[in-house]
Scaffold this motif. Structure first.
Motif, PDB file in Angstrom:
ATOM      1  N   ALA A 137      38.318  39.457  43.526  1.00 62.30           N
ATOM      2  CA  ALA A 137      39.443  38.624  43.950  1.00 62.30           C
ATOM      3  C   ALA A 137      40.712  38.955  43.179  1.00 62.30           C
ATOM      4  O   ALA A 137      41.822  38.757  43.685  1.00 62.30           O
ATOM      5  N   LEU A 138      40.567  39.451  41.961  1.00 57.40           N
ATOM      6  CA  LEU A 138      41.732  39.801  41.164  1.00 57.40           C
ATOM      7  C   LEU A 138      42.534  40.919  41.807  1.00 57.40           C
ATOM      8  O   LEU A 138      43.756  40.996  41.652  1.00 57.40           O
ATOM      9  N   TYR A 139      41.840  41.777  42.549  1.00 55.30           N
ATOM     10  CA  TYR A 139      42.495  42.917  43.206  1.00 55.30           C
ATOM     11  C   TYR A 139      42.540  42.754  44.726  1.00 55.30           C
ATOM     12  O   TYR A 139      42.866  43.707  45.437  1.00 55.30           O
ATOM     13  N   ASN A 140      42.200  41.541  45.215  1.00 55.06           N
ATOM     14  CA  ASN A 140      42.185  41.261  46.652  1.00 55.06           C
ATOM     15  C   ASN A 140      41.291  42.230  47.424  1.00 55.06           C
ATOM     16  O   ASN A 140      41.607  42.646  48.539  1.00 55.06           O
ATOM     17  N   ARG A 192      31.160  38.655  54.414  1.00 61.75           N
ATOM     18  CA  ARG A 192      31.138  40.114  54.616  1.00 61.75           C
ATOM     19  C   ARG A 192      32.536  40.612  55.011  1.00 61.75           C
ATOM     20  O   ARG A 192      33.111  40.172  56.007  1.00 61.75           O
ATOM     21  N   GLY A 193      33.048  41.549  54.223  1.00 63.72           N
ATOM     22  CA  GLY A 193      34.344  42.135  54.529  1.00 63.72           C
ATOM     23  C   GLY A 193      35.529  41.234  54.270  1.00 63.72           C
ATOM     24  O   GLY A 193      36.672  41.622  54.524  1.00 63.72           O
ATOM     25  N   LYS A 194      35.293  40.019  53.774  1.00 64.68           N
ATOM     26  CA  LYS A 194      36.385  39.077  53.503  1.00 64.68           C
ATOM     27  C   LYS A 194      36.713  39.076  52.011  1.00 64.68           C
ATOM     28  O   LYS A 194      35.932  39.545  51.180  1.00 64.68           O
ATOM     29  N   GLN A 195      37.866  38.520  51.673  1.00 66.12           N
ATOM     30  CA  GLN A 195      38.227  38.413  50.261  1.00 66.12           C
ATOM     31  C   GLN A 195      37.212  37.531  49.547  1.00 66.12           C
ATOM     32  O   GLN A 195      36.763  36.508  50.074  1.00 66.12           O
ATOM     33  N   ALA A 217      45.376  31.571  40.619  1.00 62.60           N
ATOM     34  CA  ALA A 217      46.177  32.781  40.804  1.00 62.60           C
ATOM     35  C   ALA A 217      46.384  33.511  39.480  1.00 62.60           C
ATOM     36  O   ALA A 217      46.571  32.887  38.427  1.00 62.60           O
ATOM     37  N   LYS A 218      46.330  34.853  39.563  1.00 61.26           N
ATOM     38  CA  LYS A 218      46.619  35.672  38.388  1.00 61.26           C
ATOM     39  C   LYS A 218      46.994  37.089  38.816  1.00 61.26           C
ATOM     40  O   LYS A 218      46.246  37.731  39.563  1.00 61.26           O
ATOM     41  N   ASN A 219      48.141  37.562  38.381  1.00 59.24           N
ATOM     42  CA  ASN A 219      48.574  38.947  38.592  1.00 59.24           C
ATOM     43  C   ASN A 219      48.497  39.389  40.060  1.00 59.24           C
ATOM     44  O   ASN A 219      48.084  40.501  40.359  1.00 59.24           O
ATOM     45  N   GLY A 220      48.865  38.501  40.959  1.00 58.53           N
ATOM     46  CA  GLY A 220      48.858  38.836  42.370  1.00 58.53           C
ATOM     47  C   GLY A 220      47.525  38.662  43.058  1.00 58.53           C
ATOM     48  O   GLY A 220      47.408  38.865  44.268  1.00 58.53           O
ATOM     49  N   GLY A 221      46.508  38.287  42.313  1.00 56.30           N
ATOM     50  CA  GLY A 221      45.188  38.025  42.885  1.00 56.30           C
ATOM     51  C   GLY A 221      44.678  36.686  42.395  1.00 56.30           C
ATOM     52  O   GLY A 221      45.456  35.780  42.092  1.00 56.30           O
ATOM     53  N   TYR A 222      43.358  36.570  42.302  1.00 58.23           N
ATOM     54  CA  TYR A 222      42.741  35.318  41.865  1.00 58.23           C
ATOM     55  C   TYR A 222      41.567  35.620  40.945  1.00 58.23           C
ATOM     56  O   TYR A 222      40.930  36.681  41.040  1.00 58.23           O
TER      57      TYR A 222
END
Length: 260
Positions: A137-140, A192-195, A217-222
């Motif tokens: 999630a941090l990198y989406n 599957r295939g989702k964030q 939220a953190k650095n554009g991701g989570y």
């Protein structure tokens, strides 16, 4: 008579009539010390303090037999002195906090306290972020198929064909155990295939999982945030695709997150 001697005496009394397994367990503590595993294990819901748990657990396996998710296993010979005691290995199968807590009610010895068969009393440990950099999630990034396929391998109620094809068959009159485990897989399939927000969205803490874990939220991701209601059930550890989370058995929120 010391308190430790009294505990050993009471424990050995509980062994009476339990046959070879019980006698073997009792024999191990006559030497004058409590038998402990090589590392602190994550115990099932309702477990009393570790020393008392080791003294009281009669290694009967009844908690294992009634667990709807097949979460509980018994310590093998590699566990050293704690052989035969009940524990949970979160990466292999977390606890899903059944509302009735059948494991607690099935325990005949008091190792799992019958007075703690409600979520408000359950405290198994505490989740921690072990590797934030691994969080999808941090990198989406999307959830890979392999992460969900892995949980099929953990699901004992499935047939070999279902595990291989990753397709659940409709069978007449399924057991409650099958229904619960299949329902978990169906929820997981939606990712599957989702964030990835699996750890937060599938947290079994009830009635409100957001009190135990949430995405921030953190650095554009989570990334996941562990919150005070976390009971250390380990479901997030099992379901996480990339080993972001770990459980510290018997730790408290204050110990981990409120240190001065």
């Amino acid at each position: 008579m010391t308190n430790e001697d009294k505990k050993r005496r009471d424990f050995i009394k509980k062994m009476a009539g339990l046959g070879v397994l019980g006698l073997a367990a009792a024999a191990g503590i006559i030497g004058g010390r409590y038998l402990k595993t090589d590392k602190l294990r994550l115990r099932p819901p309702g477990a009393v303090d570790e020393d008392d748990f080791l003294a009281l657990c009669i290694k009967c396996g009844q908690c294992l037999q009634v667990c709807p998710y097949d979460s509980i296993i018994l310590e093998d010979l590699e566990g050293g002195a704690g052989v035969g005691t009940a524990y949970i290995e979160p990466r292999e199968r977390g606890c899903y906090l059944c509302e009735a807590f059948p494991c607690i009610l099935a325990c005949p010895s008091g190792a799992l306290d019958h007075e703690k068969a409600e979520i408000k009393y359950v405290h198994m440990g505490m989740a921690v972020i072990a590797d934030e950099s691994a969080c999808l999630a941090l990198y989406n990034k999307p959830v890979p198929d392999s992460a969900i396929d892995r949980i099929y391998e953990h699901t004992k109620v499935l047939t070999d064909e279902e595990r291989e094809t990753k397709k659940i068959e409709d069978i007449p009159n399924p057991s409650e155990k099958r229904e619960l485990q299949v329902e978990l897989l169906k929820k997981l399939e939606k990712f599957r295939g989702k964030q990835c927000t699996i750890c937060a969205d599938l947290c079994p803490y009830h009635p409100d999982p957001t009190l135990a874990i949430g995405m921030v939220a953190k650095n554009g991701g989570y990334i996941p945030e562990i919150r005070e209601a976390c009971v250390g059930c380990g479901a997030c550890v099992e379901l996480c695709p990339t080993d972001v989370l770990k459980i510290i058995p018997r730790a408290t929120y204050q110990e981990i997150y409120k240190k001065a």
